[in-house]
Write a protein that holds these residues in place. Structure first.
Motif, PDB file in Angstrom:
ATOM      1  N   VAL A  60      74.277  34.205  32.139  1.00  0.00           N
ATOM      2  CA  VAL A  60      75.255  33.861  33.166  1.00  0.00           C
ATOM      3  C   VAL A  60      74.763  32.635  33.924  1.00  0.00           C
ATOM      4  N   VAL A  61      75.644  31.643  34.021  1.00  0.00           N
ATOM      5  CA  VAL A  61      75.376  30.431  34.785  1.00  0.00           C
ATOM      6  C   VAL A  61      76.177  30.494  36.077  1.00  0.00           C
ATOM      7  N   SER A  62      75.530  30.208  37.198  1.00  0.00           N
ATOM      8  CA  SER A  62      76.203  30.143  38.492  1.00  0.00           C
ATOM      9  C   SER A  62      76.298  28.698  38.949  1.00  0.00           C
ATOM     10  N   TYR A  63      77.360  28.405  39.684  1.00  0.00           N
ATOM     11  CA  TYR A  63      77.627  27.053  40.156  1.00  0.00           C
ATOM     12  C   TYR A  63      77.911  27.083  41.649  1.00  0.00           C
ATOM     13  N   GLU A  64      77.478  26.043  42.336  1.00  0.00           N
ATOM     14  CA  GLU A  64      77.877  25.780  43.712  1.00  0.00           C
ATOM     15  C   GLU A  64      78.378  24.347  43.735  1.00  0.00           C
ATOM     16  N   VAL A  65      79.588  24.160  44.243  1.00  0.00           N
ATOM     17  CA  VAL A  65      80.202  22.832  44.241  1.00  0.00           C
ATOM     18  C   VAL A  65      80.414  22.399  45.688  1.00  0.00           C
ATOM     19  N   ARG A  66      79.934  21.199  45.988  1.00  0.00           N
ATOM     20  CA  ARG A  66      80.081  20.628  47.327  1.00  0.00           C
ATOM     21  C   ARG A  66      80.598  19.200  47.221  1.00  0.00           C
ATOM     22  N   ALA A  67      81.150  18.732  48.323  1.00  0.00           N
ATOM     23  CA  ALA A  67      81.575  17.340  48.387  1.00  0.00           C
ATOM     24  C   ALA A  67      80.341  16.443  48.358  1.00  0.00           C
ATOM     25  N   ARG A  68      80.531  15.220  47.944  1.00  0.00           N
ATOM     26  CA  ARG A  68      79.452  14.227  47.896  1.00  0.00           C
ATOM     27  C   ARG A  68      78.751  14.154  49.244  1.00  0.00           C
ATOM     28  N   GLY A  69      77.435  14.216  49.209  1.00  0.00           N
ATOM     29  CA  GLY A  69      76.636  14.047  50.419  1.00  0.00           C
ATOM     30  C   GLY A  69      76.556  15.267  51.319  1.00  0.00           C
ATOM     31  N   ALA A  70      77.164  16.374  50.933  1.00  0.00           N
ATOM     32  CA  ALA A  70      77.098  17.584  51.761  1.00  0.00           C
ATOM     33  C   ALA A  70      75.671  18.123  51.776  1.00  0.00           C
ATOM     34  N   ASP A  71      75.301  18.730  52.870  1.00  0.00           N
ATOM     35  CA  ASP A  71      73.984  19.341  52.994  1.00  0.00           C
ATOM     36  C   ASP A  71      73.850  20.431  51.931  1.00  0.00           C
ATOM     37  N   PRO A  72      72.795  20.396  51.106  1.00  0.00           N
ATOM     38  CA  PRO A  72      72.625  21.413  50.066  1.00  0.00           C
ATOM     39  C   PRO A  72      72.565  22.845  50.613  1.00  0.00           C
ATOM     40  N   ALA A  73      72.236  22.991  51.887  1.00  0.00           N
ATOM     41  CA  ALA A  73      72.181  24.320  52.498  1.00  0.00           C
ATOM     42  C   ALA A  73      73.548  24.751  53.049  1.00  0.00           C
ATOM     43  N   SER A  74      74.523  23.859  53.039  1.00  0.00           N
ATOM     44  CA  SER A  74      75.848  24.187  53.572  1.00  0.00           C
ATOM     45  C   SER A  74      76.604  25.113  52.624  1.00  0.00           C
ATOM     46  N   LYS A  75      77.611  25.775  53.166  1.00  0.00           N
ATOM     47  CA  LYS A  75      78.437  26.671  52.360  1.00  0.00           C
ATOM     48  C   LYS A  75      79.163  25.846  51.303  1.00  0.00           C
ATOM     49  N   VAL A  97      77.446  19.366  41.841  1.00  0.00           N
ATOM     50  CA  VAL A  97      77.433  20.703  41.255  1.00  0.00           C
ATOM     51  C   VAL A  97      75.985  21.134  41.079  1.00  0.00           C
ATOM     52  N   THR A  98      75.620  22.237  41.713  1.00  0.00           N
ATOM     53  CA  THR A  98      74.293  22.825  41.568  1.00  0.00           C
ATOM     54  C   THR A  98      74.436  24.042  40.664  1.00  0.00           C
ATOM     55  N   MET A  99      73.603  24.116  39.636  1.00  0.00           N
ATOM     56  CA  MET A  99      73.697  25.211  38.675  1.00  0.00           C
ATOM     57  C   MET A  99      72.379  25.965  38.582  1.00  0.00           C
ATOM     58  N   SER A 100      72.494  27.229  38.270  1.00  0.00           N
ATOM     59  CA  SER A 100      71.313  28.056  38.024  1.00  0.00           C
ATOM     60  C   SER A 100      71.709  29.145  37.036  1.00  0.00           C
ATOM     61  N   VAL A 101      70.700  29.828  36.512  1.00  0.00           N
ATOM     62  CA  VAL A 101      70.948  30.942  35.602  1.00  0.00           C
ATOM     63  C   VAL A 101      70.673  32.224  36.373  1.00  0.00           C
ATOM     64  N   ASP A 102      71.611  33.161  36.295  1.00  0.00           N
ATOM     65  CA  ASP A 102      71.468  34.434  37.006  1.00  0.00           C
ATOM     66  C   ASP A 102      70.872  35.522  36.131  1.00  0.00           C
ATOM     67  N   LYS A 103      71.242  35.536  34.873  1.00  0.00           N
ATOM     68  CA  LYS A 103      70.878  36.659  34.006  1.00  0.00           C
ATOM     69  C   LYS A 103      70.701  36.136  32.586  1.00  0.00           C
ATOM     70  N   VAL A 104      69.653  36.588  31.919  1.00  0.00           N
ATOM     71  CA  VAL A 104      69.434  36.256  30.504  1.00  0.00           C
ATOM     72  C   VAL A 104      69.231  37.568  29.761  1.00  0.00           C
ATOM     73  N   ARG A 105      70.080  37.799  28.756  1.00  0.00           N
ATOM     74  CA  ARG A 105      69.971  39.012  27.942  1.00  0.00           C
ATOM     75  C   ARG A 105      69.814  38.599  26.478  1.00  0.00           C
ATOM     76  N   ALA A 106      69.910  39.522  25.567  1.00  0.00           N
ATOM     77  CA  ALA A 106      69.650  39.244  24.144  1.00  0.00           C
ATOM     78  C   ALA A 106      70.608  38.223  23.551  1.00  0.00           C
ATOM     79  N   VAL A 107      71.895  38.330  23.847  1.00  0.00           N
ATOM     80  CA  VAL A 107      72.870  37.417  23.241  1.00  0.00           C
ATOM     81  C   VAL A 107      73.708  36.657  24.265  1.00  0.00           C
ATOM     82  N   ASP A 108      73.495  36.900  25.550  1.00  0.00           N
ATOM     83  CA  ASP A 108      74.314  36.203  26.542  1.00  0.00           C
ATOM     84  C   ASP A 108      73.513  35.878  27.796  1.00  0.00           C
TER      85      ASP A 108
END
Length: 125
Positions: free
Chosen positions: A73-88, A60-71
């Motif tokens: 957004v976290v985004s996730y990309e989920v891949r099978a074990r060993g999948a190329d990080p650049a793959s869909k 699971v690769t995570m990042s933050v998309d948006k930071v506001r005053a009280v909230d």
């Protein structure tokens, strides 16, 4: 796993939570992490490919998309074990989290340190 030998939707949501909690709440900088409290306000999960139980552990690769005053957004990309990080990714998801005061049971404004901490995870691609 569901009857088709894919990871069940409810389990996927739990896996996202299990990845998010240590990532956001257990930073070594006590004033920077989100330990003061936050709640999930919104969740979106989109399945773009198959993830089978035997392809685990998932990544699971995570990042933050948006930071506001009280909230934020976290985004996730989920891949099978060993999948190329650049793959869909097989799964893409996002959660909107609201900073929350446990004592008053109300949303709260994030501190500058919390915003800086979260902003350090914004992807620049």
């Amino acid at each position: 796993m569901d009857v088709f030998q894919h990871i069940n939707h409810a389990r996927m949501v739990t896996l996202l939570e299990e990845a998010r909690i240590p990532w956001l709440f257990y930073d070594e900088r006590p004033t920077a992490s989100m330990r003061a409290g936050c709640l999930v306000a919104d969740l979106h999960v989109k399945y773009q490919g198959q993830l089978r139980h035997d392809e685990g552990p998932i990544e699971v690769t995570m990042s933050v998309d948006k930071v506001r005053a009280v909230d934020f957004v976290v985004s996730y990309e989920v891949r099978a074990r060993g999948a190329d990080p650049a793959s869909k990714p097989a799964v893409v998801a996002s959660t909107q989290l609201v900073s929350f005061d446990i004592d008053t049971q109300r949303p709260r404004r994030m501190t500058a340190e919390e915003k800086d901490y979260l902003s350090s995870f914004i992807r620049n691609d």
